[in-house]
Write a protein that holds these residues in place. Sequence first.
Motif, PDB file in Angstrom:
ATOM      1  N   LEU A   1       0.745  -1.208  -0.094  1.00  0.00           N
ATOM      2  CA  LEU A   1      -0.049   0.056   0.020  1.00  0.00           C
ATOM      3  C   LEU A   1       0.790   1.133  -0.019  1.00  0.00           C
ATOM      4  O   LEU A   1       0.558   2.343  -0.653  1.00  0.00           O
ATOM      5  CB  LEU A   1      -1.069   0.077   1.479  1.00  0.00           C
ATOM      6  CG  LEU A   1      -2.213  -0.780   1.148  1.00  0.00           C
ATOM      7  CD1 LEU A   1      -2.926  -0.733   2.305  1.00  0.00           C
ATOM      8  CD2 LEU A   1      -3.041  -0.200  -0.058  1.00  0.00           C
ATOM      9  N   GLY A   2       1.829   1.252   0.759  1.00  0.00           N
ATOM     10  CA  GLY A   2       2.736   2.265   0.766  1.00  0.00           C
ATOM     11  C   GLY A   2       3.538   2.653  -0.739  1.00  0.00           C
ATOM     12  O   GLY A   2       3.469   3.770  -1.153  1.00  0.00           O
ATOM     13  N   GLN A   3       3.595   1.687  -1.276  1.00  0.00           N
ATOM     14  CA  GLN A   3       4.346   1.745  -2.683  1.00  0.00           C
ATOM     15  C   GLN A   3       3.164   2.486  -3.585  1.00  0.00           C
ATOM     16  O   GLN A   3       3.463   3.407  -4.325  1.00  0.00           O
ATOM     17  CB  GLN A   3       4.700   0.502  -3.316  1.00  0.00           C
ATOM     18  CG  GLN A   3       6.058  -0.199  -2.472  1.00  0.00           C
ATOM     19  CD  GLN A   3       7.261   0.714  -3.083  1.00  0.00           C
ATOM     20  OE1 GLN A   3       7.131   1.401  -3.832  1.00  0.00           O
ATOM     21  NE2 GLN A   3       8.356   0.319  -2.408  1.00  0.00           N
ATOM     22  N   TYR A   4       1.855   1.823  -3.463  1.00  0.00           N
ATOM     23  CA  TYR A   4       0.921   2.245  -4.215  1.00  0.00           C
ATOM     24  C   TYR A   4       0.670   3.769  -3.692  1.00  0.00           C
ATOM     25  O   TYR A   4       0.233   4.521  -4.862  1.00  0.00           O
ATOM     26  CB  TYR A   4      -0.341   1.525  -3.822  1.00  0.00           C
ATOM     27  CG  TYR A   4      -1.689   2.139  -4.668  1.00  0.00           C
ATOM     28  CD1 TYR A   4      -1.879   2.241  -5.951  1.00  0.00           C
ATOM     29  CD2 TYR A   4      -2.488   2.432  -3.612  1.00  0.00           C
ATOM     30  CE1 TYR A   4      -2.801   2.766  -6.470  1.00  0.00           C
ATOM     31  CE2 TYR A   4      -3.716   3.042  -4.246  1.00  0.00           C
ATOM     32  CZ  TYR A   4      -4.019   2.991  -5.606  1.00  0.00           C
ATOM     33  OH  TYR A   4      -4.892   3.556  -6.139  1.00  0.00           O
ATOM     34  N   GLU A   5       0.584   4.426  -2.705  1.00  0.00           N
ATOM     35  CA  GLU A   5       0.442   5.466  -2.521  1.00  0.00           C
ATOM     36  C   GLU A   5       1.554   6.474  -3.054  1.00  0.00           C
ATOM     37  O   GLU A   5       1.216   7.715  -3.349  1.00  0.00           O
ATOM     38  CB  GLU A   5       0.305   5.840  -0.650  1.00  0.00           C
ATOM     39  CG  GLU A   5      -0.979   5.423  -0.347  1.00  0.00           C
ATOM     40  CD  GLU A   5      -1.044   5.950   1.161  1.00  0.00           C
ATOM     41  OE1 GLU A   5      -0.246   6.009   1.797  1.00  0.00           O
ATOM     42  OE2 GLU A   5      -2.091   5.782   1.550  1.00  0.00           O
ATOM     43  N   ARG A   6       2.551   6.015  -3.080  1.00  0.00           N
ATOM     44  CA  ARG A   6       3.916   6.903  -3.684  1.00  0.00           C
ATOM     45  C   ARG A   6       3.728   6.841  -5.150  1.00  0.00           C
ATOM     46  O   ARG A   6       4.224   8.053  -5.763  1.00  0.00           O
ATOM     47  CB  ARG A   6       5.133   6.197  -3.297  1.00  0.00           C
ATOM     48  CG  ARG A   6       5.546   6.524  -1.962  1.00  0.00           C
ATOM     49  CD  ARG A   6       7.117   6.258  -1.611  1.00  0.00           C
ATOM     50  NE  ARG A   6       7.048   5.823   0.058  1.00  0.00           N
ATOM     51  CZ  ARG A   6       6.919   4.320   0.339  1.00  0.00           C
ATOM     52  NH1 ARG A   6       6.949   3.595  -0.446  1.00  0.00           N
ATOM     53  NH2 ARG A   6       6.792   4.270   1.580  1.00  0.00           N
ATOM     54  N   ASP A   7       3.356   6.020  -5.846  1.00  0.00           N
ATOM     55  CA  ASP A   7       3.172   6.025  -7.336  1.00  0.00           C
ATOM     56  C   ASP A   7       1.952   5.041  -7.966  1.00  0.00           C
ATOM     57  O   ASP A   7       2.102   4.138  -8.039  1.00  0.00           O
ATOM     58  CB  ASP A   7       4.554   5.389  -7.842  1.00  0.00           C
ATOM     59  CG  ASP A   7       4.723   5.410  -9.497  1.00  0.00           C
ATOM     60  OD1 ASP A   7       4.180   6.232  -9.871  1.00  0.00           O
ATOM     61  OD2 ASP A   7       6.005   5.118  -9.764  1.00  0.00           O
ATOM     62  N   LYS A   8       1.046   6.039  -7.826  1.00  0.00           N
ATOM     63  CA  LYS A   8      -0.233   5.322  -8.261  1.00  0.00           C
ATOM     64  C   LYS A   8      -0.412   4.994  -9.872  1.00  0.00           C
ATOM     65  O   LYS A   8      -1.046   3.957 -10.186  1.00  0.00           O
ATOM     66  CB  LYS A   8      -1.237   6.344  -7.813  1.00  0.00           C
ATOM     67  CG  LYS A   8      -1.684   6.299  -6.423  1.00  0.00           C
ATOM     68  CD  LYS A   8      -2.792   7.386  -6.057  1.00  0.00           C
ATOM     69  CE  LYS A   8      -3.037   7.129  -4.558  1.00  0.00           C
ATOM     70  NZ  LYS A   8      -3.933   8.461  -4.253  1.00  0.00           N
ATOM     71  N   GLU A   9       0.314   5.773 -10.418  1.00  0.00           N
ATOM     72  CA  GLU A   9       0.509   5.642 -11.963  1.00  0.00           C
ATOM     73  C   GLU A   9       1.060   4.073 -12.409  1.00  0.00           C
ATOM     74  O   GLU A   9       0.698   3.267 -13.182  1.00  0.00           O
ATOM     75  CB  GLU A   9       1.200   6.705 -12.764  1.00  0.00           C
ATOM     76  CG  GLU A   9       0.395   7.867 -12.723  1.00  0.00           C
ATOM     77  CD  GLU A   9       1.006   9.184 -13.163  1.00  0.00           C
ATOM     78  OE1 GLU A   9       2.231   8.839 -13.909  1.00  0.00           O
ATOM     79  OE2 GLU A   9       0.548  10.259 -13.055  1.00  0.00           O
ATOM     80  N   MET A  10       2.331   3.939 -11.771  1.00  0.00           N
ATOM     81  CA  MET A  10       2.996   2.627 -11.928  1.00  0.00           C
ATOM     82  C   MET A  10       2.134   1.335 -11.138  1.00  0.00           C
ATOM     83  O   MET A  10       1.783   0.465 -12.037  1.00  0.00           O
ATOM     84  CB  MET A  10       4.238   2.816 -11.014  1.00  0.00           C
ATOM     85  CG  MET A  10       5.201   1.430 -10.994  1.00  0.00           C
ATOM     86  SD  MET A  10       4.858   0.041 -10.020  1.00  0.00           S
ATOM     87  CE  MET A  10       4.681   0.761  -8.518  1.00  0.00           C
ATOM     88  N   PHE A  11       1.388   1.602 -10.483  1.00  0.00           N
ATOM     89  CA  PHE A  11       0.382   0.606  -9.823  1.00  0.00           C
ATOM     90  C   PHE A  11      -0.634   0.383 -10.876  1.00  0.00           C
ATOM     91  O   PHE A  11      -0.839  -0.805 -11.196  1.00  0.00           O
ATOM     92  CB  PHE A  11      -0.330   0.703  -8.494  1.00  0.00           C
ATOM     93  CG  PHE A  11      -0.870  -0.122  -7.579  1.00  0.00           C
ATOM     94  CD1 PHE A  11      -0.126  -1.402  -7.130  1.00  0.00           C
ATOM     95  CD2 PHE A  11      -2.177  -0.068  -7.573  1.00  0.00           C
ATOM     96  CE1 PHE A  11      -0.701  -2.473  -6.398  1.00  0.00           C
ATOM     97  CE2 PHE A  11      -2.715  -1.290  -7.136  1.00  0.00           C
ATOM     98  CZ  PHE A  11      -2.249  -2.542  -6.561  1.00  0.00           C
TER      99      PHE A  11
END
Length: 163
Positions: A131-141
């Motif tokens: 979730l932390g990764q998603y919050e930092r880079d939503k476009e990548m997710f």
Amino acid sequence: MSYTKQQLKEYHAKWYKEKMKDPAFVAKKRKKSLEHYHAVPLEERRKIWNTDKYRATKREYARKNKPKIQEAVWARRGIIGITYKKYIAYVKRQNNKCKICKTDMKKPCVDHCHKTGKFRGVICNKCNLHLGQYERDKEMFERYLKWYTNYYHQMTKECYQVL
């Protein structure tokens, strides 16, 4: 005139905040702090820190004050709206299962919004990291989800062609 504890705390906090603007006060305070700290030489402090008795004392303190320590960690991280009792209640209500992946949580993590600091729930460490990764880079997710769904559809088509 008598003051309540809260009023005295507020007065002291205001006074201290004003005093910290004075460079002379800050320098004097820093000097006193360093003098006190260096009163015992570093080698002596290391001898004390490396004893089993010292370590046992620290472990015992941490065990007895776990709620207090944990709440301080959450406050330092800026997490709002969570107490240790609330944390334990969430873990029990979820039967120690992560809300996202439904697996047993070895180390339950407090999830919070990184913009507002508000507590969202208790999840496992793995999901918390994702979730932390998603919050930092939503476009990548979102690109990852698009790729995965595309890959999944191709694989199912190939499986059905084999049959």
